[in-house]
Design a protein around this motif. Structure first.
Motif, PDB file in Angstrom:
ATOM      1  N   LEU A   1      46.312  23.386   1.522  1.00  0.00           N
ATOM      2  CA  LEU A   1      46.146  23.112   0.101  1.00  0.00           C
ATOM      3  C   LEU A   1      45.803  21.652  -0.154  1.00  0.00           C
ATOM      4  N   VAL A   2      46.356  20.775   0.652  1.00  0.00           N
ATOM      5  CA  VAL A   2      46.161  19.340   0.441  1.00  0.00           C
ATOM      6  C   VAL A   2      44.851  18.838   1.056  1.00  0.00           C
ATOM      7  N   ARG A   3      44.477  19.360   2.222  1.00  0.00           N
ATOM      8  CA  ARG A   3      43.347  18.813   2.960  1.00  0.00           C
ATOM      9  C   ARG A   3      42.003  19.438   2.591  1.00  0.00           C
ATOM     10  N   VAL A   4      41.981  20.728   2.263  1.00  0.00           N
ATOM     11  CA  VAL A   4      40.713  21.394   1.953  1.00  0.00           C
ATOM     12  C   VAL A   4      40.293  21.045   0.526  1.00  0.00           C
ATOM     13  N   LYS A   5      39.113  20.487   0.382  1.00  0.00           N
ATOM     14  CA  LYS A   5      38.670  19.953  -0.899  1.00  0.00           C
ATOM     15  C   LYS A   5      38.715  20.986  -2.026  1.00  0.00           C
ATOM     16  N   SER A   6      38.169  22.170  -1.788  1.00  0.00           N
ATOM     17  CA  SER A   6      38.086  23.170  -2.850  1.00  0.00           C
ATOM     18  C   SER A   6      39.471  23.669  -3.252  1.00  0.00           C
ATOM     19  N   LEU A   7      40.375  23.788  -2.269  1.00  0.00           N
ATOM     20  CA  LEU A   7      41.737  24.222  -2.581  1.00  0.00           C
ATOM     21  C   LEU A   7      42.520  23.124  -3.271  1.00  0.00           C
ATOM     22  N   ARG A   8      42.266  21.878  -2.886  1.00  0.00           N
ATOM     23  CA  ARG A   8      42.972  20.748  -3.494  1.00  0.00           C
ATOM     24  C   ARG A   8      42.688  20.679  -4.996  1.00  0.00           C
ATOM     25  N   TYR A   9      41.443  20.867  -5.377  1.00  0.00           N
ATOM     26  CA  TYR A   9      41.085  20.859  -6.800  1.00  0.00           C
ATOM     27  C   TYR A   9      41.801  21.987  -7.529  1.00  0.00           C
ATOM     28  N   ARG A  10      41.765  23.179  -6.927  1.00  0.00           N
ATOM     29  CA  ARG A  10      42.376  24.334  -7.576  1.00  0.00           C
ATOM     30  C   ARG A  10      43.888  24.169  -7.737  1.00  0.00           C
ATOM     31  N   PHE A  11      44.521  23.615  -6.705  1.00  0.00           N
ATOM     32  CA  PHE A  11      45.975  23.523  -6.728  1.00  0.00           C
ATOM     33  C   PHE A  11      46.458  22.397  -7.646  1.00  0.00           C
ATOM     34  N   PHE A  12      45.897  21.189  -7.468  1.00  0.00           N
ATOM     35  CA  PHE A  12      46.410  20.040  -8.211  1.00  0.00           C
ATOM     36  C   PHE A  12      45.790  19.910  -9.600  1.00  0.00           C
ATOM     37  N   ALA A  13      44.450  19.965  -9.682  1.00  0.00           N
ATOM     38  CA  ALA A  13      43.785  19.717 -10.966  1.00  0.00           C
ATOM     39  C   ALA A  13      43.960  20.873 -11.941  1.00  0.00           C
ATOM     40  N   LEU A  14      44.104  22.100 -11.426  1.00  0.00           N
ATOM     41  CA  LEU A  14      44.236  23.256 -12.308  1.00  0.00           C
ATOM     42  C   LEU A  14      45.662  23.816 -12.305  1.00  0.00           C
ATOM     43  N   GLY A  15      46.100  24.326 -11.139  1.00  0.00           N
ATOM     44  CA  GLY A  15      47.385  25.005 -11.080  1.00  0.00           C
ATOM     45  C   GLY A  15      48.567  24.139 -11.467  1.00  0.00           C
ATOM     46  N   CYS A  16      48.640  22.931 -10.924  1.00  0.00           N
ATOM     47  CA  CYS A  16      49.778  22.047 -11.222  1.00  0.00           C
ATOM     48  C   CYS A  16      49.690  21.455 -12.625  1.00  0.00           C
TER      49      CYS A  16
END
Length: 583
Positions: free
Chosen positions: A300-315
């Motif tokens: 979640l932290v290292r993969v760019k596309s997942l990082r955006y989804r997790f931090f910028a949207l989900g969190c």
């Protein structure tokens, strides 16, 4: 089951000629040209109803927190003790109200593994049974410690799991055209639970003597009845085909999907959808090294596309949503109505009406807004209602502070302003359920790949309950330290920030298949929210089918030639047909 006639299947046609272009027009129904009408059937709606009603377990508890206003409850657990200071009573009240949220943090962590291990249906059944057990512990409480224990277990073993069960299941089984509506059914059920608990509390305060423990015990029966109804309905629900494929049960998945869609297993639509799902799952299961908790979090932290989804949207949707003020209105509704001039048992009556308003608004939003105007515009609408309503209430608290005094009788313009303040609480609730409340459950269940969906959604819900716990604890102190008006001006500021965040970061996901998300989230971060859907159209198999004329036609639409795995372009997904191949 519906068999398809080969003669009814037309040859592929050019995309520009397949569907006659019309000027976009608003319609009060979902139009799905890529699916046969049989997929919208009673089995699907039954599954949506069962898993959607699961959201009411959390609402039942939130509504039951109004019991802290009951004379019998306050006498039993020391809330009227004259030897306690105002701060001590405020702290005790917030502890009681927030104990389920504290337990739900642990429950959401447990769900990161239990929901994927047991499956969606069995996890739902377990959550319902444990809710009943926790309710019995609370009903038999002899002291504050036992009450704390029952409420903590309710959160850890039931409420905390529901948010990792309901929204992912909804997103996995519903057609993309009504996925938003299905997600909002779960979100709206929260307010169904709040409403019936509010009325249970109000009914008991008006019919049962203040010196009887039955006054506060009776409303807890709702925590047994509601999960009991859901448990019975779950025996008729169908397991998620996506989860079945993920666990290697491919034949069961095909049968489950055919039953959900009311089509034969050999129908082209079933073949197309199962192909999309299987291909997506197989790509994701290749990443075996990410099976551990640490590995998944690292991903979640290292993969760019997942990082955006997790931090910028989900969190961010959880942080901004929980501090936008609406949750405080729900939990401290009786106190806030007192600030607007409502006295005595009328506070509980107005609180019960608030539950009705939120419940009706939630389902009007689910059935007539979210899939019609899209995720982004729904957020704009909700934030506008919520922000302006909270601003009015804050201004009222500045101009008419005496309304909170028990012996004050408001007249003239001040009385009319107090009626407006009461209406503002209602309208703020409407804005919340249409905007933030819908998105906070829906977005996490839509945007993540299957192999990390439950894990990511569970972590997001950990943040959800952590913020809700912190909010429910902090607001009681904020109302004293910042004064009521200062607290609500803070909520107004959060709503303004939320509006800017929604405009820049949230992409429009209405009508996209779950398997079409990856390419869009691999765009540069500053393009995803504003231009993602335009730059990366949906090229899933079922999106190439057209049923607009009553027969199946295939669109000769050239899809993207590459797909992405963990942000890296790895191979061609579709072979290019060149004219000189036959020469």
């Amino acid at each position: 089951m519906t068999e398809i006639n080969e003669a009814a299947v037309e040859k592929p046609v050019a995309a520009v000629n397949a569907i006659e272009e019309e000027k976009p027009k608003f319609q009060w129904r979902v139009v799905d040209n890529h699916s046969p009408p049989e997929i919208y059937n009673w089995r699907l709606y039954l599954c949506i109803a069962v898993f959607g009603l699961l959201g009411s377990l959390r609402g039942v508890d939130e509504g039951n927190t109004a019991s802290t206003s009951l004379p019998s409850f306050r006498a039993k657990f020391g809330l009227d003790d004259p030897n306690k200071s105002e701060g001590a009573i405020s702290n005790l009240t917030s502890n009681i109200k927030s104990m389920v949220q504290l337990g739900s943090i642990l429950g959401a962590l447990i769900s990161t593994f239990s929901v994927d291990k047991l499956g969606r249906v069995k996890s739902l059944q377990l959550a319902c049974v444990l809710m009943v057990v926790a309710a019995v512990i609370q009903m038999t409480s002899k002291n504050i410690g036992q009450l704390y224990a029952g409420r903590f277990l309710e959160g850890a073993l039931s409420v905390g799991l529901t948010v990792a069960i309901g929204p992912p299941y909804m997103s996995e089984v519903t057609p993309k055209a009504i996925r938003g509506m299905a997600g909002c059914v779960f979100a709206g059920a929260v307010y169904f639970g709040i409403m019936i608990s509010y009325f249970a509390v109000y009914g008991c305060v008006t019919t049962i003597s203040d010196d009887s423990n039955l006054q506060w015990i009776t409303p807890l029966c709702v925590k047994i009845i509601v999960p009991g109804v859901i448990l019975v309905g779950s025996f008729f629900a169908i397991e998620s085909p996506r989860w079945l494929i993920k666990t290697g049960k491919n034949e069961e998945a095909l049968k489950a999907l055919a039953r959900l869609r009311n089509l034969s297993e050999s129908h082209p639509f079933i073949i197309g959808e199962i192909t999309d799902i299987t291909e997506s799952v197989h790509q994701e299961l290749e990443a075996k090294k990410y099976n551990s908790f640490l590995g998944l979090f690292t991903k979640l932290v290292r993969v760019k596309s997942l990082r955006y989804r997790f931090f910028a949207l989900g969190c961010m949707v959880q942080i901004l949503g929980q501090w936008s003020g609406a949750n405080s209105i729900t939990i401290y509704a009786a106190d806030l109505f007192a600030f607007s001039g409502i006295k005595g048992n009328d506070q509980l009556k107005m609180t019960a009406i608030l539950g009705v308003v939120k419940f009706v608004a939630a389902y009007l939003g689910a059935f007539f807004v979210i899939d019609f105007i899209g995720r982004r515009k729904t957020m704009y609408l909700g934030l506008a209602f919520q922000g302006l309503s909270i601003l009015y209430f804050a201004l009222f608290l500045v101009i008419v502070p005496e309304a909170a005094n028990e012996d004050t009788i408001l007249v003239g313009s001040k009385f009319r302003a107090s009626q407006g303040a009461m209406a503002a609480l209602y309208l703020g609730g409407v804005g919340w359920v249409i905007g933030f409340n819908s998105l906070q459950y829906l977005i996490g269940s839509e945007i993540f790949p299957l192999n990390i969906r439950t894990f990511a959604q569970s972590l997001i819900m950990v943040l959800h309950f952590a913020n809700q716990y912190g909010n429910s604890k902090a607001v009681a102190k904020m109302l004293i330290a910042l004064k009521p008006y200062g607290t609500f001006f803070l909520f107004v500021a959060v709503n303004v920030i939320s509006l800017a965040w929604a405009w820049f970061f949230i992409p429009e996901l209405s009508g996209r298949s779950l398997e079409s998300m990856e390419e869009m989230f691999n765009l540069p971060w500053y393009q995803i929210g504003r231009n993602g859907p335009k730059l990366c159209p949906d090229h899933s198999e079922i999106n190439k089918m057209d049923y607009s004329k009553g027969t199946l036609r295939y669109l000769d639409e050239k899809p993207s030639e590459e797909f992405y795995e963990d942000g890296v372009k790895v191979e061609r997904r579709f072979s290019e047909e060149k004219e000189d191949d036959d020469e």
